[in-house]
Design a protein around this motif. Structure first.
Motif, PDB file in Angstrom:
ATOM      1  N   UNK A  78       0.841  -1.219   0.000  1.00  0.00           N
ATOM      2  CA  UNK A  78       0.000   0.000   0.000  1.00  0.00           C
ATOM      3  C   UNK A  78       0.868   1.259   0.000  1.00  0.00           C
ATOM      4  N   UNK A  79       1.982   1.193   0.721  1.00  0.00           N
ATOM      5  CA  UNK A  79       2.861   2.359   0.775  1.00  0.00           C
ATOM      6  C   UNK A  79       3.420   2.679  -0.618  1.00  0.00           C
ATOM      7  N   UNK A  84       3.606   6.181  -5.324  1.00  0.00           N
ATOM      8  CA  UNK A  84       3.485   6.376  -6.778  1.00  0.00           C
ATOM      9  C   UNK A  84       2.595   7.591  -7.068  1.00  0.00           C
ATOM     10  N   UNK A  85       1.498   7.715  -6.320  1.00  0.00           N
ATOM     11  CA  UNK A  85       0.602   8.859  -6.503  1.00  0.00           C
ATOM     12  C   UNK A  85       1.260  10.142  -5.985  1.00  0.00           C
ATOM     13  N   UNK A  87       4.431  10.945  -5.521  1.00  0.00           N
ATOM     14  CA  UNK A  87       5.626  11.436  -6.224  1.00  0.00           C
ATOM     15  C   UNK A  87       5.482  11.377  -7.746  1.00  0.00           C
ATOM     16  N   UNK A  88       4.350  10.854  -8.210  1.00  0.00           N
ATOM     17  CA  UNK A  88       4.060  10.898  -9.634  1.00  0.00           C
ATOM     18  C   UNK A  88       4.892   9.963 -10.491  1.00  0.00           C
ATOM     19  N   UNK A  89       5.201   8.755  -9.954  1.00  0.00           N
ATOM     20  CA  UNK A  89       5.880   7.770 -10.808  1.00  0.00           C
ATOM     21  C   UNK A  89       4.915   6.646 -11.161  1.00  0.00           C
ATOM     22  N   UNK A  90       5.297   5.893 -12.225  1.00  0.00           N
ATOM     23  CA  UNK A  90       4.428   4.802 -12.656  1.00  0.00           C
ATOM     24  C   UNK A  90       4.653   3.581 -11.761  1.00  0.00           C
ATOM     25  N   UNK A  91       3.552   3.020 -11.304  1.00  0.00           N
ATOM     26  CA  UNK A  91       3.597   1.843 -10.431  1.00  0.00           C
ATOM     27  C   UNK A  91       4.225   0.637 -11.145  1.00  0.00           C
ATOM     28  N   UNK A  92       4.220   0.705 -12.497  1.00  0.00           N
ATOM     29  CA  UNK A  92       4.754  -0.423 -13.284  1.00  0.00           C
ATOM     30  C   UNK A  92       6.253  -0.338 -13.512  1.00  0.00           C
ATOM     31  N   UNK A  93       6.881   0.687 -12.977  1.00  0.00           N
ATOM     32  CA  UNK A  93       8.315   0.901 -13.241  1.00  0.00           C
ATOM     33  C   UNK A  93       9.169   0.670 -12.002  1.00  0.00           C
ATOM     34  N   UNK A  94       8.575   0.029 -10.995  1.00  0.00           N
ATOM     35  CA  UNK A  94       9.290  -0.131  -9.724  1.00  0.00           C
ATOM     36  C   UNK A  94      10.126  -1.420  -9.732  1.00  0.00           C
ATOM     37  N   UNK A  95      11.408  -1.269  -9.410  1.00  0.00           N
ATOM     38  CA  UNK A  95      12.323  -2.414  -9.349  1.00  0.00           C
ATOM     39  C   UNK A  95      12.816  -2.526  -7.909  1.00  0.00           C
TER      40      UNK A  95
END
Ligand code: MLT
Length: 199
Positions: A78-79, A84-85, A87-95
């Motif tokens: 959840x964090x 993602x919301x 800081x405005x990054x895509x949730x699909x780009x997290x490594x």
């Protein structure tokens, strides 16, 4: 959760997860070594074991508190969504980039959610949970850094984790070192080379 976010130049976001007794500042140099262009979200575990931050409780060395593991896995999931919301990054780009206890919570996210990460670098991970069916992990790139003489994560457990993830479709690369449970520079360099090829 306590965290650091550094905006990068590329769309990739490295999620840094420290080992027992560490904090959100520990792995920042690693992110720089692996991908200096990526954004960085580095999180501090919410559990304290005699003052040492961790990502979930354990009953003793190597024996996890399963109830807390599930609760903390959802909390971290959840964090990341919240971040993602925010800081405005895509949730699909997290490594995910985790070491030891941090690698274990990253592994738990992989075990309990469908594609929570674009890829994962797990340094000295264990099998987070047994006896559960796992989500599909089609083509998920996973790097495991392991120690052939690691007293905490035995080589058999590394191989078991590789098999469990591979069975669900993950593309797992295992890199072996001989420096016990330590995270070595060679291991990080090997992860960087793997990352440059896959992500
Ligand atoms: C864990 O508890 O997650 C593992 O035993 C690794 C560690 O010592 O933190």
């Amino acid at each position: 959760m306590e965290h650091v976010f550094n905006q990068g130049k590329s769309s990739n976001v490295l999620l840094l997860l420290h080992g027992t007794g560490g904090n959100e500042k520990d792995l920042l140099p690693l992110a720089e070594m692996i991908d200096g262009e990526a954004s960085v979200l580095s999180v501090r575990g919410n559990v304290s074991e005699q003052g040492m931050p961790r990502f979930f409780k354990r009953l003793r060395e190597g024996v996890f508190d399963e109830e807390d593991l599930l609760f903390r896995t959802e909390e971290l999931h959840q964090f990341i969504d919240w971040a993602a919301t925010e800081y405005g990054f895509s949730r699909n780009e997290v490594i995910a980039v985790g070491y030891s206890n941090g690698a274990n919570i990253a592994g738990s996210l992989l075990f309990h959610y469908e594609q929570p990460f674009k890829g994962a670098i797990l340094f000295h991970p264990m099998v987070p949970r047994r006896g559960v069916s796992l989500p599909t992990m089609s083509n998920l790139p996973v790097f495991i850094g392991a120690g052939s003489n690691d007293p905490i994560c035995a080589p058999e457990e590394t191989k078991e984790l590789d098999q469990l993830l591979s069975k669900e479709g993950a593309h797992v690369t295992v890199h072996w070192e001989q420096n016990g449970h330590q995270l070595t520079k060679q291991e990080v360099e090997s992860a960087r080379d793997w990352y440059q090829e896959k992500l």
